[in-house]
Enzyme design. Structure first.
Site, PDB file in Angstrom:
ATOM      1  N   TYR A  11      -1.862  -0.417  11.687  1.00 14.00           N
ATOM      2  CA  TYR A  11      -0.868   0.498  11.860  1.00 14.00           C
ATOM      3  C   TYR A  11      -1.638   1.907  11.882  1.00 14.00           C
ATOM      4  O   TYR A  11      -1.831   2.745  13.056  1.00 14.00           O
ATOM      5  CB  TYR A  11       0.434   0.714  10.630  1.00 14.00           C
ATOM      6  N   LYS A  85      -1.447  -5.398   2.498  1.00 11.34           N
ATOM      7  CA  LYS A  85      -0.761  -4.399   1.959  1.00 11.34           C
ATOM      8  C   LYS A  85       0.527  -4.329   1.660  1.00 11.34           C
ATOM      9  O   LYS A  85       1.540  -3.400   1.310  1.00 11.34           O
ATOM     10  CB  LYS A  85      -0.993  -3.093   3.089  1.00 11.34           C
ATOM     11  N   SER A 125      -4.923   5.059  -1.587  1.00 12.03           N
ATOM     12  CA  SER A 125      -3.592   5.204  -1.657  1.00 12.03           C
ATOM     13  C   SER A 125      -3.016   6.132  -2.910  1.00 12.03           C
ATOM     14  O   SER A 125      -3.806   6.080  -4.066  1.00 12.03           O
ATOM     15  CB  SER A 125      -2.533   4.006  -1.681  1.00 12.03           C
ATOM     16  N   TYR A 150      -1.691  -5.073  -5.692  1.00 11.65           N
ATOM     17  CA  TYR A 150      -2.224  -4.328  -4.358  1.00 11.65           C
ATOM     18  C   TYR A 150      -2.541  -3.064  -4.813  1.00 11.65           C
ATOM     19  O   TYR A 150      -3.811  -2.700  -4.372  1.00 11.65           O
ATOM     20  CB  TYR A 150      -0.820  -4.165  -3.359  1.00 11.65           C
ATOM     21  N   LYS A 154      -6.680  -1.197  -4.791  1.00 12.99           N
ATOM     22  CA  LYS A 154      -7.138   0.122  -4.174  1.00 12.99           C
ATOM     23  C   LYS A 154      -8.056   0.924  -5.402  1.00 12.99           C
ATOM     24  O   LYS A 154      -8.781   1.321  -5.025  1.00 12.99           O
ATOM     25  CB  LYS A 154      -5.886   1.151  -3.860  1.00 12.99           C
ATOM     26  N   ASN A 179       3.016   8.837   1.971  1.00 15.08           N
ATOM     27  CA  ASN A 179       3.675   7.747   2.544  1.00 15.08           C
ATOM     28  C   ASN A 179       3.474   7.846   4.283  1.00 15.08           C
ATOM     29  O   ASN A 179       4.263   8.661   4.857  1.00 15.08           O
ATOM     30  CB  ASN A 179       5.217   7.668   2.327  1.00 15.08           C
ATOM     31  N   LEU A 200      10.940   2.197   3.749  1.00 20.74           N
ATOM     32  CA  LEU A 200      12.169   2.764   3.971  1.00 20.74           C
ATOM     33  C   LEU A 200      12.307   2.928   5.552  1.00 20.74           C
ATOM     34  O   LEU A 200      13.445   2.458   6.069  1.00 20.74           O
ATOM     35  CB  LEU A 200      12.222   3.956   3.282  1.00 20.74           C
TER      36      LEU A 200
END
Ligand code: UFG
Length: 337
Positions: A11, A85, A125, A150, A154, A179, A200
């Site tokens: 992504y 992820k 993150s 996860y 990081k 996000n 979401l």
């Protein structure tokens, strides 16, 4: 100058490849396609007119990583996205996450040392902050115990990078994403959630598209203006552009220290209800939703202090929430077709 983008069909990776190519960089993608598709390479080419080099490689495999770096001798920087992820999956399969995310970073750093490639941009993150004591949260805030394996990968990866930087000629820029949402304006690349989405926005777009029946809002009793969770949503194209700036900063010798860290957010938080309302308004479509219990492991609210990135990188998120909602929906519609 060749930039290796690991996880480049994913992504954020695919959007970053587009921005790099549009700035004239020569891009090599390495991805094991475990959570992405080979067609993305062609879709990138449709956007930019240039097909990036692509190698299907599992970077947690040391030999495969060595072969990749032996084959390409002109890499000047690495942007390391490749990682698993899914927060929930990491709770169920912690060893998979530690093995994949830590080994791939270690293998990449090891080959960078060997081949004298001195620049790495790392995909971190805001999860490293947990629920911050002070908002907006800045890069100097204390890091908290991770909520998931996860998130812990990081944190550990940031430590691995710092220790490697201290002992070698490698310099690093660690980027802590808030996000990421939205998709490229062309709707040719975007996020492909596998199965039932956890996040979401894909849940909202799939509900609007009739694939899911109803969005569950996880809790309306948080200490926030409307009681629902608040996050700093940032457009993936803004995020991608920050990676190009980070690479240029390193190649231009402008880093102020060998390991730098920047928050990448907009500096503004939106609640779950605000997001749903905005999606409905911008796209003129209704989304069914209901309030359910809080989701385990969720924090209440977080948004970024972006002043350091604004000042040092000369970067600022430009896309507003409407654009994030619009492009997310365009991408869902295109995929449906
Ligand atoms: N939410 C819902 N319903 C859903 C999905 C999410 O109400 O179906 C809410 C969550 O409770 C939260 C907000 O929407 O308040 C955002 O949730 P996401 O799952 O989209 O994102 P998270 O903030 O939980 O997770 C993100 C990244 C992770 C990262 C984490 C760090 O997706 O990779 O931030 O906090 F680990």
């Amino acid at each position: 100058m060749k930039i290796l983008v690991t996880g480049g069909t994913g992504y954020i990776g695919s959007h970053t490849v587009v921005e790099l190519q549009q700035k004239g960089f020569d891009v090599l993608i390495a991805d094991d396609l475990s959570n992405s598709f080979p067609e993305t390479v062609d879709n990138i080419a449709d956007i930019t007119g240039i097909k990036p080099l692509f190698e299907k490689v599992d970077l947690s495999d040391r030999t495969a990583t060595r072969i990749l770096f032996e084959k390409y001798s002109d890499i000047v920087a690495v942007i390391h996205f490749a990682a698993s992820k899914a927060v929930g999956e990491s709770v169920k399969k912690p060893l998979l996450y530690y093995r994949n995310n830590l080994n791939s970073l270690i293998n990449v750093l090891e080959m960078m040392e060997k081949k004298n490639i001195p620049n790495i941009v790392f995909s971190s993150s805001c999860t490293v902050y947990g629920q911050p004591d002070v908002l907006p949260v800045s890069e100097t805030a204390p890091l908290k115990k991770a909520f998931s394996p996860y998130g812990n990968t990081k944190k550990i990866c940031e430590d691995i990078i710092d220790d490697t930087v201290a002992a070698s000629d490698i310099q690093a820029i660690k980027l802590r994403y808030f996000n990421p949402i939205g998709a490229h304006d062309s709707a040719l690349i975007g996020e492909y959630p596998q199965g039932v989405p956890n996040n979401l926005i894909p849940y909202i777009t799939q509900t609007a598209a009739g694939i899911r029946q109803c969005v569950s809002i996880y809790g309306d009793d948080y200490n926030t203006p409307d009681g629902t969770g608040v996050r700093d949503y940032i457009h993936v194209v803004d995020l991608a552009k920050a990676h190009v700036i980070a690479v240029e900063r390193m190649l231009g010798g402008k880093c102020k220290s060998p390991s730098e860290v920047f928050n990448l957010g907009t500096g503004r938080g939106y609640s779950v209800l605000e997001i749903i309302k905005s999606f409905e308004k911008v796209n003129n479509i209704k989304v069914n939703y209901k309030i359910v219990a809080r989701r385990e492991g969720d924090i209440e609210k977080v948004w970024a202090d972006t002043s350091f990135a604004n000042k040092e990188l000369g970067w600022k998120a430009e896309r507003d929430l409407d654009n994030m909602m619009l492009t997310s929906w365009q991408w869902e519609l295109k995929r449906k077709k």
